[in-house]
Design a protein around this motif. Structure first.
Motif, short mmCIF file in Angstrom:
data_model
loop_
_atom_site.label_atom_id
_atom_site.label_comp_id
_atom_site.label_asym_id
_atom_site.label_seq_id
_atom_site.Cartn_x
_atom_site.Cartn_y
_atom_site.Cartn_z
N MET A 301 64.05 -26.34 55.07
CA MET A 301 64.95 -26.12 56.21
C MET A 301 64.35 -26.64 57.51
N VAL A 302 63.03 -26.50 57.65
CA VAL A 302 62.34 -26.92 58.86
C VAL A 302 61.44 -28.11 58.51
N PRO A 303 61.65 -29.27 59.13
CA PRO A 303 60.79 -30.41 58.82
C PRO A 303 59.38 -30.20 59.36
N ARG A 304 58.41 -30.79 58.68
CA ARG A 304 57.01 -30.71 59.08
C ARG A 304 56.61 -29.25 59.33
N LEU A 305 56.94 -28.41 58.40
CA LEU A 305 56.72 -26.97 58.54
C LEU A 305 55.24 -26.67 58.74
N GLU A 306 54.93 -25.93 59.80
CA GLU A 306 53.53 -25.64 60.14
C GLU A 306 53.17 -24.18 59.94
N LEU A 307 54.12 -23.34 59.58
CA LEU A 307 53.91 -21.90 59.58
C LEU A 307 53.11 -21.43 58.37
N THR A 308 52.00 -20.75 58.64
CA THR A 308 51.26 -20.04 57.59
C THR A 308 52.02 -18.76 57.26
#
Length: 360
Positions: A301-308
């Motif tokens: 859903m979110v590109p280049r997802l960064e969330l741990t």
């Protein structure tokens, strides 16, 4: 009850029969037998999945069923076999990510076993009892019931399931009356707090889910206990509603907490909103503030997802719940008074800074 189609009274050849306006007819096994040129017993064997039918005969019967719009009489079959081959699922809110994934796991497992799934939603924000929920489900053609307990229930401690209807709970807390399965909502919080403290953060701020949610309460309790256990300060709690907008508002507020270097949000939507709120207020993530979430719901859903995040095994919880209710339907013992725990998994990305190492 038999299956129904829109059409006229039965005759010798259903395909050539004119429909009687405004009236539905019930197609019987005898109708299918005449159409296929076989005995009603042969139709019964085909409908029940028996192997004692020649492939060419089976095909002819199935084609006749399709032409006539025949549907098996599940109520009569249940009376004969003592089983509907259907399981009921009760949820407060089918649209929530976790509930939707649990339901997907249940339906996939049910389909593998040839079971249908009957879904019943009971509405959020109203007081309910397990007794009233199960009484409602007893009126439906189901062999067992899975209840996904997203909110507190009044008779959780006192409920005893009926002897003729197995009940399994998806719930953080075990029940003395029903088998229970869930992820470790409390433990995933303690693990995330310990993870952030090990990265050199002095404390961890928390964006909690709504007060009515059992999962949110368990995650908040795990956060608080982990800080107490580590001797770390316990900052004020920020309350969200599981949505990204509430996380954004919390992020804007947290940007002004001078000792805030780490934020644990109770789900990924709020965590992602918090990242945007912190950045809008001039705080960098992860350079100034590390952020973690729970559920891993933003993949794809979110590109280049960064969330741990801590990945929740929602689909596996659904599969386990169905397995437990199926075993109870088949008379196998399933322990009560303990919870079957499905492990969570830490997914490290780039939203956390390791202060101890001085690196991102």
């Amino acid at each position: 009850m038999g299956g129904s189609i829109n059409g006229g009274p039965t005759g010798d050849t259903a395909a050539d029969r004119p429909a009687a306006a405004g009236r539905a007819t019930t197609v019987s096994m005898q109708d299918v037998a005449r159409e296929a040129g076989v005995s009603p017993q042969t139709v019964s064997r085909v409908a029940n999945g028996s192997d004692a039918v020649r492939p060419e005969t089976r095909l002819r019967v199935e084609q006749a069923m399709e032409r006539l719009g025949y549907r098996p009489n599940y109520a009569a079959r249940a009376l004969k076999r003592g089983r509907f081959r259907a399981v009921g699922v009760v949820l407060f809110d089918m649209a929530r990510f976790g509930n939707a994934r649990i339901l997907a796991g249940i339906t996939a497992a049910a389909n593998d076993e040839g079971y249908a799934t009957t879904i019943h939603t009971i509405g959020k924000g109203r007081r309910h009892t397990l007794q009233s929920i199960i009484e409602r489900m007893k009126q439906l053609p189901v062999d067992g019931v899975i209840v996904v307990l997203e909110e507190p229930i009044d008779d959780m401690d006192d409920f005893t399931p009926p002897a003729d209807l197995p009940v399994v709970l998806v719930n953080e807390r075990p029940s003395d009356g029903c088998p229970t399965v869930d992820a470790d909502q409390y433990g995933c919080s303690t693990a995330l707090v310990d993870y952030l403290l090990a990265k050199g953060h002095r404390t961890v701020y928390h964006i909690a889910g709504p007060a009515a949610s059992r999962a949110a309460e368990s995650r908040a309790r795990g956060w608080r206990d982990a800080l107490h256990q580590a001797g770390a300060p316990v900052p004020p709690t920020y309350i969200g509603d599981w949505g990204a907008d509430s996380g954004y508002q919390a992020g804007l507020a947290l940007a002004h907490e001078r000792d805030c270097t780490a934020v644990y949000a109770a789900n990924d939507q709020m965590a992602y909103g918090a990242i945007l709120g912190l950045r809008a207020a001039g705080r960098r993530v992860p350079e100034d503030v590390s952020v973690v979430g729970v559920d891993d719901s933003l993949v794809g859903m979110v590109p280049r997802l960064e969330l741990t995040t801590m990945r929740m095994p929602f689909a596996e919880i659904g599969r386990r719940a169905f397995s437990m209710v199926l075993r109870r339907c088949e008379g196998e013992p399933v322990p009560v008074g303990v919870k079957t725990v499905v492990p969570t998994e830490l997914v490290e990305r780039s939203s956390v800074r390791d202060l101890a190492a001085g690196a991102v």
